[in-house]
Write an enzyme that holds these catalytic residues in place. Structure first.
Site, PDB file in Angstrom:
ATOM      1  N   GLU A 191      44.831  27.373  53.496  1.00 33.26           N
ATOM      2  CA  GLU A 191      45.959  27.797  52.650  1.00 33.26           C
ATOM      3  C   GLU A 191      46.092  26.908  51.419  1.00 33.26           C
ATOM      4  OE1 GLU A 191      48.024  30.617  53.608  1.00 33.26           O
ATOM      5  OE2 GLU A 191      46.281  30.800  54.923  1.00 33.26           O
ATOM      6  N   PRO A 221      45.457  30.152  43.764  1.00 33.20           N
ATOM      7  CA  PRO A 221      45.978  31.466  43.375  1.00 33.20           C
ATOM      8  C   PRO A 221      47.336  31.372  42.685  1.00 33.20           C
ATOM      9  CG  PRO A 221      46.039  31.205  45.770  1.00 33.20           C
ATOM     10  CD  PRO A 221      45.308  30.025  45.216  1.00 33.20           C
TER      11      PRO A 221
HETATM   12  C1  JCK Z   1      41.762  28.171  45.913  1.00 38.43           C
HETATM   13  C2  JCK Z   1      42.373  28.240  49.464  1.00 38.43           C
HETATM   14  C3  JCK Z   1      42.728  30.640  49.942  1.00 38.43           C
HETATM   15  C4  JCK Z   1      44.540  32.098  50.750  1.00 38.43           C
HETATM   16  C5  JCK Z   1      48.321  31.949  50.475  1.00 38.43           C
HETATM   17  C6  JCK Z   1      48.242  33.443  48.544  1.00 38.43           C
HETATM   18  C7  JCK Z   1      50.248  34.646  48.954  1.00 38.43           C
HETATM   19  C8  JCK Z   1      46.499  30.510  49.627  1.00 38.43           C
HETATM   20  C9  JCK Z   1      42.020  31.777  43.221  1.00 38.43           C
HETATM   21  N1  JCK Z   1      42.384  33.627  41.636  1.00 38.43           N
HETATM   22  C10 JCK Z   1      42.346  33.075  42.874  1.00 38.43           C
HETATM   23  N2  JCK Z   1      42.664  33.728  43.978  1.00 38.43           N
HETATM   24  N3  JCK Z   1      42.564  32.920  45.025  1.00 38.43           N
HETATM   25  C11 JCK Z   1      42.174  31.705  44.607  1.00 38.43           C
HETATM   26  C12 JCK Z   1      42.034  30.559  45.514  1.00 38.43           C
HETATM   27  C13 JCK Z   1      42.266  30.756  46.891  1.00 38.43           C
HETATM   28  C14 JCK Z   1      42.248  29.650  47.728  1.00 38.43           C
HETATM   29  C15 JCK Z   1      41.996  28.361  47.259  1.00 38.43           C
HETATM   30  C16 JCK Z   1      41.761  29.263  45.054  1.00 38.43           C
HETATM   31  C17 JCK Z   1      42.076  27.485  48.362  1.00 38.43           C
HETATM   32  N4  JCK Z   1      42.466  29.543  49.082  1.00 38.43           N
HETATM   33  C18 JCK Z   1      44.188  30.967  50.059  1.00 38.43           C
HETATM   34  C19 JCK Z   1      45.892  32.441  50.878  1.00 38.43           C
HETATM   35  C20 JCK Z   1      46.860  31.625  50.330  1.00 38.43           C
HETATM   36  N5  JCK Z   1      48.642  33.237  49.944  1.00 38.43           N
HETATM   37  C21 JCK Z   1      49.065  34.584  48.049  1.00 38.43           C
HETATM   38  C22 JCK Z   1      50.048  33.521  49.957  1.00 38.43           C
HETATM   39  C23 JCK Z   1      45.161  30.176  49.507  1.00 38.43           C
HETATM   40  C24 JCK Z   1      41.616  30.769  42.292  1.00 38.43           C
HETATM   41  N6  JCK Z   1      41.277  29.954  41.592  1.00 38.43           N
END
Ligand code: JCK
Length: 243
Positions: free
Chosen positions: A116, A89
């Site tokens: 995460e 993200p």
């Molecule tokens: C890869 C794990 C879940 C959940 C921490 C995030 C504030 C970090 C993505 N466009 C996109 N949105 N999300 C992803 C994505 C999410 C992922 C992973 C991609 C691996 N997660 C996750 C929460 C956090 N927070 C915002 C803190 C990861 C893409 N491509």
């Protein structure tokens, strides 16, 4: 093009056997390999996550299984240098221009995180490896998913449909590349097919006229209207594609 995916949820990638992507595989235009990260974990419970250094919520994926998985994948072909794609993200947002650029690479390896995310040293390590063609940390939009799997499906589909021979109708891809220079500037207007009248709604008469010039101008105007309405940031040119 060869595509490898590392994930703790291999079942997410069953859609790759379907439709456009399935046909591309069957035709030998792409070669897809899905790998279960847990098979590279060596403790009794095949753990791939641990608590974050510095504290904070949730768990982080540790670097050891990733390093072993990615090294084993790379060792299967010493003639090609893979690009490592890490969905996150916090990455730059994937767009049509990236899809075009990636479609010219022979080998993409997607590292799907969960929890995460993945220990940052994994991306750092492969960015410094001369036997790899670089690391791309990318997101697909400003919302938070539960992991990288769905983002990987999105990016694979966007890239694979650009490969020569994958989309039967070449004009639709050519149109996009016109749009890609311009996807920055305009979205497409409405499209119609038969019947000419449906539930009291008529297809715009100009589209039935056979006047190709008038049709083209009408479509251009509809694209301008729709862009102003739905994508004001594109109309204003305040987004990524102009450099
Ligand atoms: C890869 C794990 C879940 C959940 C921490 C995030 C504030 C970090 C993505 N466009 C996109 N949105 N999300 C992803 C994505 C999410 C992922 C992973 C991609 C691996 N997660 C996750 C929460 C956090 N927070 C915002 C803190 C990861 C893409 N491509």
């Amino acid at each position: 093009m060869r595509i490898d995916v590392v994930t703790i949820f291999p079942d997410y990638f069953m859609p790759l056997a379907l439709s456009l992507l399935g046909k591309a595989s069957a035709a030998g235009l792409i070669e897809v390999h899905i790998h279960d990260l847990r098979t590279f974990a060596h403790d009794r419970h095949n753990s791939v996550d641990d608590t974050p250094f510095g504290g904070g919520p949730g768990m982080v994926m540790g670097p050891q299984p990733w390093g072993e998985a990615l090294d084993e994948i790379a060792a299967t072909n010493n003639a090609l240098r893979p690009v490592l794609v890490v969905p996150t993200p916090s990455g730059a947002v994937f767009d049509q221009r990236m899809a075009q650029a990636w479609s010219t690479h022979p080998w993409l390896v997607f590292a799907c995180g969960r929890y995460e995310g993945i220990d940052a040293r994994v991306a750092q390590h492969y960015a410094g490896r001369s036997d790899w063609a670089g690391v791309r940390e990318v997101g697909i939009g400003d919302y938070v998913l539960a992991g990288g799997e769905v983002a990987t499906l999105v990016m694979v589909e966007a890239v694979v449909r650009l490969l020569p021979g994958v989309v039967g109708n070449e004009a639709s891809v050519t149109d996009d590349s016109f749009a890609a220079g311009s996807m920055a500037q305009l979205v497409e207007g409405p499209v119609f097919t038969k019947p000419q009248e449906w539930r009291g709604l008529e297809v715009p008469e100009v589209l039935l006229s056979g006047h190709h010039g008038r049709i083209a101008s009408w479509r251009a105007e509809q694209a301008r209207l729709r862009t102003a309405q739905m994508r004001p940031e594109l109309a204003a040119g305040t987004h990524g594609l102009q450099h």
